[in-house]
Write a protein that holds these residues in place. Structure first.
Motif, PDB file in Angstrom:
ATOM      1  N   LEU A 199       0.793  -1.227   0.000  1.00  0.00           N
ATOM      2  CA  LEU A 199       0.000   0.000   0.000  1.00  0.00           C
ATOM      3  C   LEU A 199       0.830   1.284   0.000  1.00  0.00           C
ATOM      4  CD1 LEU A 199      -2.631  -1.051   2.701  1.00  0.00           C
ATOM      5  CD2 LEU A 199      -2.823  -1.275   0.204  1.00  0.00           C
ATOM      6  N   ALA A 200       2.157   1.165  -0.110  1.00  0.00           N
ATOM      7  CA  ALA A 200       3.011   2.347   0.004  1.00  0.00           C
ATOM      8  C   ALA A 200       2.629   3.438  -0.982  1.00  0.00           C
ATOM      9  CB  ALA A 200       4.471   1.950  -0.177  1.00  0.00           C
ATOM     10  N   ASP A 201       2.203   3.051  -2.178  1.00  0.00           N
ATOM     11  CA  ASP A 201       1.865   4.046  -3.204  1.00  0.00           C
ATOM     12  C   ASP A 201       0.441   4.571  -3.045  1.00  0.00           C
ATOM     13  OD1 ASP A 201       4.364   3.762  -4.316  1.00  0.00           O
ATOM     14  OD2 ASP A 201       3.718   2.232  -5.754  1.00  0.00           O
ATOM     15  N   GLU A 202      -0.329   3.996  -2.150  1.00  0.00           N
ATOM     16  CA  GLU A 202      -1.736   4.384  -2.005  1.00  0.00           C
ATOM     17  C   GLU A 202      -2.007   5.151  -0.725  1.00  0.00           C
ATOM     18  OE1 GLU A 202      -4.261   0.949  -2.795  1.00  0.00           O
ATOM     19  OE2 GLU A 202      -2.599   0.045  -3.906  1.00  0.00           O
ATOM     20  N   LEU A 203      -1.072   5.119   0.208  1.00  0.00           N
ATOM     21  CA  LEU A 203      -1.233   5.828   1.465  1.00  0.00           C
ATOM     22  C   LEU A 203      -0.515   7.171   1.407  1.00  0.00           C
ATOM     23  CD1 LEU A 203      -0.507   2.870   3.901  1.00  0.00           C
ATOM     24  CD2 LEU A 203      -2.750   3.844   3.382  1.00  0.00           C
ATOM     25  N   CYS A 204      -0.931   8.098   2.258  1.00  0.00           N
ATOM     26  CA  CYS A 204      -0.239   9.379   2.332  1.00  0.00           C
ATOM     27  C   CYS A 204       1.123   9.175   3.001  1.00  0.00           C
ATOM     28  CB  CYS A 204      -1.073  10.400   3.092  1.00  0.00           C
ATOM     29  SG  CYS A 204      -1.224  10.068   4.859  1.00  0.00           S
ATOM     30  N   ALA A 205       2.008  10.134   2.787  1.00  0.00           N
ATOM     31  CA  ALA A 205       3.366  10.023   3.305  1.00  0.00           C
ATOM     32  C   ALA A 205       3.378   9.902   4.826  1.00  0.00           C
ATOM     33  CB  ALA A 205       4.192  11.233   2.857  1.00  0.00           C
TER      34      ALA A 205
END
Length: 277
Positions: free
Chosen positions: A231-237
């Motif tokens: 999910l790294a690309d789908e969650l906020c920083a």
């Protein structure tokens, strides 16, 4: 069933199966009046539920069926450690099910949702039953909760946002399955459509309070690591940074060391029976 590298997930699957074990035990209590001679665990993975089936019904011939040989090797080793009788059978699901002998109990845990045609999969599973036999399908329930709403760092309610991201990913997985068939997931109705009767659903709670057993804690670490990777690309920083801190083994506020980690979830099992005549 080839959408994941199941062999690479063996450790996580076995730890998760042990952590979630109470719901399997409770579900099998629903079948206390059953005296099966043959049992199939379809999509058994590393055999946690299959071994519990073998322990609950020691006079039955229990077969763990899975498409990943490495997981079945784990299942056989687990059975040996626990001193239960277990057979294994490599078979692709659902294509390889037609060669199996009829069973008095067919168990399948969180497998059907990986199959493009879910109703077709239930039809095949129902066809494995001997007259009077029972099909138990684990699907649905409630997502796991294991952290405080406010961790003391990052935005509160991280788990809620992880749920949303995982649900979106699940929907995408279903849409991208070759030949996928959209189905209203009314599981008792689907079981009746497969020709079965006495369809019903029961939901069982798994509740491990803090302080959490270290094996269950390792299961949660594995789940968080997988969610971080997926999910790294789908969650906020900010949420990615929160996950990184949770996964830092040296951080007292991380998943490995914080004292307030628990595990609470619910699993739904759908039961139905093949008519005798």
């Amino acid at each position: 069933m080839n959408d994941f590298d199941w062999a690479a997930m063996a450790d996580m699957l076995e730890l998760e199966g042990e952590a979630h074990g109470p719901y399997v035990a409770a579900a099998l209590e629903e079948l206390a009046g059953l005296a099966p001679r043959r049992i199939l665990d379809i999509g058994s993975g590393p055999g946690v539920a299959a071994c519990r089936l073998a322990a609950t019904f020691p006079d039955a011939e229990v077969t763990a069926v899975d498409g990943t040989p490495e997981l079945l090797e784990r299942a056989a080793l687990r059975a040996g450690r626990l001193g239960v009788r277990l057979r294994t059978r490599v078979a692709e699901i659902p294509a390889g099910l037609t060669g199996l002998d009829p069973a008095d109990l067919v168990w399948t845990g969180q497998v059907v949702h990986h199959i493009a045609d879910q109703q077709g999969a239930l039809d095949r599973l129902a066809a494995l039953l001997a007259p009077g036999g029972v099909l138990a399908v684990v699907e649905g329930g409630l997502p796991a909760r294991f952290l405080p709403r406010d961790l003391g760092f990052g935005r509160p309610a991280l788990e809620t946002r992880l749920d949303v991201a995982m649900a979106d990913r699940f929907d995408r997985m279903r849409r991208e399955l070759p030949g996928t068939v959209r189905t209203v997931e009314d599981w008792p109705a689907m079981l009746r459509a497969a020709g079965l009767t006495e369809a019903r659903s029961r939901t069982f709670v798994v509740d491990h309070p803090a302080p959490l057993d270290e094996r269950y804690r390792r299961s949660l670490r594995g789940m968080l690591e997988r969610q971080r990777a997926m999910l790294a690309d789908e969650l906020c920083a900010d949420d990615v940074a929160t996950l990184d801190r949770l996964l830092d083994p040296a951080d007292p506020a991380g998943i490995d060391r914080r004292p307030d980690v628990y595990l609470l979830l619910a699993k739904t099992v759908h039961f139905a029976r093949r008519p005798v005549a």
